[in-house]
Design a protein around this motif. Structure first.
Motif, PDB file in Angstrom:
ATOM      1  N   LEU A 253     -18.922   6.600   7.115  1.00 37.50           N
ATOM      2  CA  LEU A 253     -19.346   6.731   5.717  1.00 37.50           C
ATOM      3  C   LEU A 253     -20.250   5.626   5.199  1.00 37.50           C
ATOM      4  O   LEU A 253     -20.477   5.543   4.001  1.00 37.50           O
ATOM      5  CB  LEU A 253     -18.130   6.846   4.791  1.00 37.50           C
ATOM      6  CG  LEU A 253     -17.119   7.956   5.126  1.00 37.50           C
ATOM      7  CD1 LEU A 253     -15.918   7.852   4.197  1.00 37.50           C
ATOM      8  CD2 LEU A 253     -17.756   9.325   5.012  1.00 37.50           C
ATOM      9  N   GLU A 313     -15.881  12.570   8.472  1.00 39.87           N
ATOM     10  CA  GLU A 313     -16.006  13.480   7.330  1.00 39.87           C
ATOM     11  C   GLU A 313     -17.457  13.811   6.972  1.00 39.87           C
ATOM     12  O   GLU A 313     -17.891  13.608   5.825  1.00 39.87           O
ATOM     13  CB  GLU A 313     -15.278  12.897   6.116  1.00 39.87           C
ATOM     14  CG  GLU A 313     -13.826  12.589   6.424  1.00 39.87           C
ATOM     15  CD  GLU A 313     -12.957  12.344   5.199  1.00 39.87           C
ATOM     16  OE1 GLU A 313     -13.521  12.075   4.120  1.00 39.87           O
ATOM     17  OE2 GLU A 313     -11.727  12.449   5.327  1.00 39.87           O
ATOM     18  N   TYR A 453      -5.177  15.509   3.788  1.00 40.96           N
ATOM     19  CA  TYR A 453      -4.459  14.836   2.706  1.00 40.96           C
ATOM     20  C   TYR A 453      -3.767  15.800   1.748  1.00 40.96           C
ATOM     21  O   TYR A 453      -2.696  15.519   1.254  1.00 40.96           O
ATOM     22  CB  TYR A 453      -5.433  13.978   1.874  1.00 40.96           C
ATOM     23  CG  TYR A 453      -5.905  12.752   2.604  1.00 40.96           C
ATOM     24  CD1 TYR A 453      -5.242  11.549   2.462  1.00 40.96           C
ATOM     25  CD2 TYR A 453      -7.013  12.810   3.450  1.00 40.96           C
ATOM     26  CE1 TYR A 453      -5.667  10.411   3.139  1.00 40.96           C
ATOM     27  CE2 TYR A 453      -7.442  11.679   4.133  1.00 40.96           C
ATOM     28  CZ  TYR A 453      -6.768  10.484   3.981  1.00 40.96           C
ATOM     29  OH  TYR A 453      -7.178   9.374   4.656  1.00 40.96           O
ATOM     30  N   GLU A 565     -11.168   1.316  -1.517  1.00 41.60           N
ATOM     31  CA  GLU A 565     -11.157   2.770  -1.563  1.00 41.60           C
ATOM     32  C   GLU A 565     -12.430   3.288  -2.252  1.00 41.60           C
ATOM     33  O   GLU A 565     -12.403   3.878  -3.314  1.00 41.60           O
ATOM     34  CB  GLU A 565      -9.874   3.259  -2.265  1.00 41.60           C
ATOM     35  CG  GLU A 565      -9.683   4.756  -2.370  1.00 41.60           C
ATOM     36  CD  GLU A 565      -9.854   5.556  -1.083  1.00 41.60           C
ATOM     37  OE1 GLU A 565      -9.592   5.019   0.001  1.00 41.60           O
ATOM     38  OE2 GLU A 565     -10.283   6.714  -1.183  1.00 41.60           O
TER      39      GLU A 565
HETATM   40  C1  BGC Z   1     -11.861   8.657   4.379  1.00 41.34           C
HETATM   41  C2  BGC Z   1     -11.370   7.267   4.111  1.00 41.34           C
HETATM   42  C3  BGC Z   1     -10.747   7.215   2.732  1.00 41.34           C
HETATM   43  C4  BGC Z   1      -9.555   8.127   2.723  1.00 41.34           C
HETATM   44  C5  BGC Z   1      -8.789   8.157   1.421  1.00 41.34           C
HETATM   45  C6  BGC Z   1     -11.008   9.738   3.822  1.00 41.34           C
HETATM   46  O1  BGC Z   1     -11.818  10.499   3.016  1.00 41.34           O
HETATM   47  O2  BGC Z   1     -12.160   8.839   5.716  1.00 41.34           O
HETATM   48  O3  BGC Z   1     -12.437   6.399   4.264  1.00 41.34           O
HETATM   49  O4  BGC Z   1     -10.409   5.941   2.339  1.00 41.34           O
HETATM   50  O5  BGC Z   1      -9.950   9.428   3.005  1.00 41.34           O
HETATM   51  O6  BGC Z   1      -9.575   8.599   0.383  1.00 41.34           O
END
Ligand code: BGC
Length: 830
Positions: A253, A313, A453, A565
């Motif tokens: 990223l 991502e 997530y 973050e």
């Molecule tokens: C990413 C991380 C990010 C995490 C929590 C993912 O989108 O790979 O870099 O910190 O989620 O948001």
């Protein structure tokens, strides 16, 4: 059934379908028993649950004749002769683990349910248990990449203010500064030791392209920085020394500023610096530069790395946040054309990097980390099912299109979910499009990395649909701002949905047949409340997928320590770490102290057991639909506080494992370090305990022996061979307390180092998740807890029970209630 019917017992009901409640089993003294207050919640339809979201059984009778006798221990008088049904249809319907307790809350019987985690096969011995991190988020002291510009440019700051007002969301855009200082190898070493203390065997990190290649290649200068390359040599060496398998992301990223200098204008447009850079992923030049960088680093590190992730991502984050939402670099907003160019270039970058890595290292496993949200439709279907369509289109672009292209070579340049509207390249066109060698198609992924997530609620968004037709819809980042009937959320408002992980894993297996690595999974919380439950709930879904034949290679938790973050900066709500970083303090060496979370302990338990079931019993979980936290039914071991010979305070955590053996951790307050214990042995006849820990950076090896006398441990420790006396006292408060209607977790894991007692509270009805109790203190024998806006509690420990009074806040006359809680049992036999 015979004998008198008397007593009150609590039955815990744990469902596999997200319908979890406490119910009270009341012995009526007649020929039947009655269950009251059972609320079932579900998405509707299945298993006798009505279409309504909430369905209540006011009372439920277990018929005589379907009973079994409960054989109770001598102490469990009240539960004597109590009986219940084992096979009443309701139990088998809801897949529950049922626990019967006596009036002292001691477990007297358990009916293991069909589908309960303990029935799942153990995780394979070579399973990767790890954490995931990323260079820009942890290293600190970066210079010269796109995020440095993005977080510091006044024009972009100003733009964010406008976007925040218009889109009504809060950000916290600022430069990461030192992050968590992993560029300082001593700090990194200590954090790696923390990962080892949890029993982990894998560590995902990323190489910062902008650090190792800070200059644009010109003529003879390839632009690489020797010191930066050497830094990653050391990182890999440190990992191998600790038996942590590296999983290396090549681009996470962030891009060197010579590759992307994000537009600094209020309205993002091609300003001078942007045009002077390679313009990021929208340009073919970036793909070529990326390839040169990949070849260089893979050639250098291939001897120490097996698992490579080319990109992180690319769809959800790089394209979605960088070109549509505009909150990450380059910051273009709703720019469908650039988004599409960038997306196809990312596909090319991956495919070409895959071939380049395999040419340099044929035995490597090469994948990418793909953000896979679980897309749900908002509650209304929309006019002409528009929201349904938008959800499907969103899902197609966000999740499946890339995999179809890279695994099956099915490149649909129209990016349209409906077969009739797709433009699928002919097989002979695919290699040319992706820039790889022609020839029969072979998948450009050895495994699929899934970053999972949460679930999101997608709706059709007219402006998005117009500007970015291949996306069609949008979702609200914080589900609490919507009217959706959502489940438990993190402090960023992300909905827990463990089932989504299983559904994705199952589909990846079915549609692509490749091994899968859970390359990220975690949650953000200001204070540690649901982290243990969330983590175990998702691990349960991994275990379930393994049982169903999905080749899941590992689980990497996001993340080890709270870090930078992105646009959330260091907001307390955005803390994803298994170890919390206290950014308000500095230790003697100038570092922000780290503190263990309950989530870390829960993960350590699952790793040690190679299964989730026992850990779920001790830490609880989240129901598979994410709608409710299921509380623990046991206390996770026991804790002693004491002093090492030099007067150094320490904490000892011990728990006996179901798989056999012990999980032991020792916190050395002087070095603020958790150490994993080895060789834990308990001789019941002699009441003698033995354990040791190996040497760690700055800590010598030590071996301990002690005799257990009541709640004291007393004995000798050998510190680098020198014998010294030591003693410790059991922390009688540590554990899970149950007052019949609520659960209280009390922990003091790091003693004074952490500022004393930590507490969290859950009332299964009607609360759905843990709440942290911020004001918890112990003065002498008295415990005082205050949950602002809810209650304050004063209690004293007496004969193993917590007795006191609970006063509602604000106080109402006569509102005071007696409080009487029992500690749920642990597995420590002394
Ligand atoms: C990413 C991380 C990010 C995490 C929590 C993912 O989108 O790979 O870099 O910190 O989620 O948001």
């Amino acid at each position: 059934m015979s004998g008198p019917q008397r007593g009150v017992a609590i039955v815990e009901v744990q469902t596999g379908e997200g319908r979890a409640e406490w119910v009270r089993l009341r012995n009526t003294g007649a020929a039947s028993v009655e269950l009251t207050g059972w609320t079932l919640r579900g998405e509707g339809g299945a298993q006798g649950v009505t279409q309504a979201r909430t369905f209540t059984f006011p009372a439920f009778h277990l018929a005589p004749g379907r009973e079994v006798r409960v054989h109770t221990g001598p102490a469990a008088q009240d539960a004597e002769n109590l009986s219940w049904a084992t096979r009443a249809p309701v139990w088998s319907d809801v897949h529950e683990d049922v626990v019967l307790r006596d009036a002292q809350r001691r477990e007297v019987s358990r009916l293991p349910a069909h589908g309960a985690p303990e029935e799942l096969p153990r995780f394979p011995p070579d399973f990767l248990w790890g954490v995931a991190t990323a260079g820009y988020q942890v290293e600190g002291r970066t210079q010269g990449n796109d995020w440095d510009v993005f977080t510091t440019s006044p024009g972009i700051q100003q733009r964010f203010k406008v976007v925040e007002d218009v889109a009504r969301f809060d950000t916290n855009l600022h430069a990461p500064g030192e992050a968590v200082n992993h560029f300082d190898l001593d700090v990194l070493r200590e954090d790696l030791d923390r990962a080892c203390a949890l029993g982990l065997n894998a560590y995902r990190f990323s190489i910062e392209w902008g650090r190792v290649q800070p200059r644009k290649p010109t003529g003879a200068d390839a632009g690489f920085d020797a010191a930066a390359l050497a830094y990653y040599d050391t990182v890999l060496k440190e990992l191998h020394q600790r038996r942590l398998t590296p999983v290396v992301t090549l681009s996470h990223l962030s891009l060197p500023v010579w590759v992307l200098d994000p537009p600094r204008t209020l309205i993002p447009s091609e300003d001078e610096p942007f045009r002077a850079s390679l313009r990021g992923w929208e340009s073919a030049a970036t793909v070529a530069a990326y390839l040169r960088y990949v070849r260089h680093v893979v050639e250098r590190y291939r001897g120490s790395v097996h698992w490579w992730l080319t990109l992180n991502e690319p769809v959800g984050s790089v394209v979605g946040l960088g070109y549509v939402a505009g909150i990450w670099p380059p910051g273009f907003i709703l720019d469908g054309n650039r988004a599409k160019d960038a997306y196809f270039n990312l596909l090319r970058a991956h495919a070409q990097a895959y071939d380049a890595i395999k040419a340099l290292q044929p035995g490597a496993s090469v994948g990418l980390a793909h953000a896979m949200l679980y897309a749900k439709r908002v509650k209304e279907p929309g006019l002409g099912n528009a929201h349904d369509g938008a959800k499907n289109q969103f899902d197609y672009f966000n999740t499946w299109h890339l995999l179809n292209a890279l695994v099956h070579g099915k490149v649909d340049t129209a990016i349209h979910r409906r077969a009739g509207s797709q433009t699928v390249l002919a097989p002979q066109e695919v290699a040319g499009f992706l820039g790889v060698d022609a020839g029969p198609w072979r998948p450009r992924l050895d495994f699929i990395g899934i970053n999972y997530y949460r679930a999101v609620y997608v709706y059709q968004h007219a402006v998005v649909a117009l500007a970015v037709p291949f996306l069609d819809g949008a979702f609200e980042n914080d589900v609490r701002t919507t009217e959706e009937h959502h489940g438990v959320v993190s402090d960023l408002g992300w909905e827990h949905f463990p089932d989504g992980l299983y559904q994705h894993l199952a589909r990846l297996h079915r549609d692509y047949g490749l091994p899968v690595l859970v390359s990220e999974n975690g949650l953000a919380e200001r204070t540690d409340r649901n982290r243990a439950a969330y983590t175990l709930a998702h691990l349960t879904q991994v275990q379930r997928a393994l049982k169903d034949g999905v080749a899941v290679k590992g689980y990497l938790h996001w993340t080890l320590v709270d870090n930078f973050e992105w646009h959330e900066g260091y907001r307390p709500e955005a803390r994803f770490g298994l170890f919390t970083v206290d950014r308000d303090r500095r230790d003697a060496r100038g570092q922000h102290p780290r503190h263990i979370t309950e989530g870390a302990l829960a993960l350590a338990h699952a790793v040690a057991e190679r299964s989730v079931g026992p850990a779920v019993r001790k830490f609880g979980t989240v129901t598979v639909d994410g709608h409710r936290v299921r509380p623990p039914v046991r206390t996770p071991g026991a804790v002693w506080h004491g002093e090492l010979a030099e007067g150094v305070p320490f904490t000892l955590c011990l728990d006996r494992l179901e798989v056999g053996g012990w999980l032991g951790l020792l916190f050395d307050a002087k070095r603020a370090r958790w150490l994993r214990l080895e060789g834990v042995e308990w001789d019941a006849a002699a009441r003698r305990l033995l354990f040791s820990h190996p040497a760690h950076t700055g800590t010598p090896s030590r071996s301990f022996e002690a005799t257990v006398e009541g709640d004291s441990l007393r004995g000798t420790l050998r510190d680098a061979g020198v014998p010294r006396p030591w003693h410790a006292r059991r922390d009688a408060l540590f554990g899970v307390w149950d007052d019949g209607t609520s659960r209280l977790v009390l922990a003091n894991l790091e003693g004074e180092a952490r500022g004393g007692l930590r507490a969290k509270w859950l009332r299964p009805l009607p609360r759905e998740a843990w709440r942290s109790v911020p004001l918890a203190a112990r003065t002498g024998p008295e415990l005082r807890l205050t949950l602002p806006g809810s209650w304050s509690l004063t209690a004293t420990l007496e004969d193993g029970a917590l007795k006191g009074r609970r006063v509602p806040l604000p106080a109402t006359p006569g509102g005071e209630l007696p409080f009487h809680a029992f500690r749920l049992p642990d597995d420590v036999p002394f």
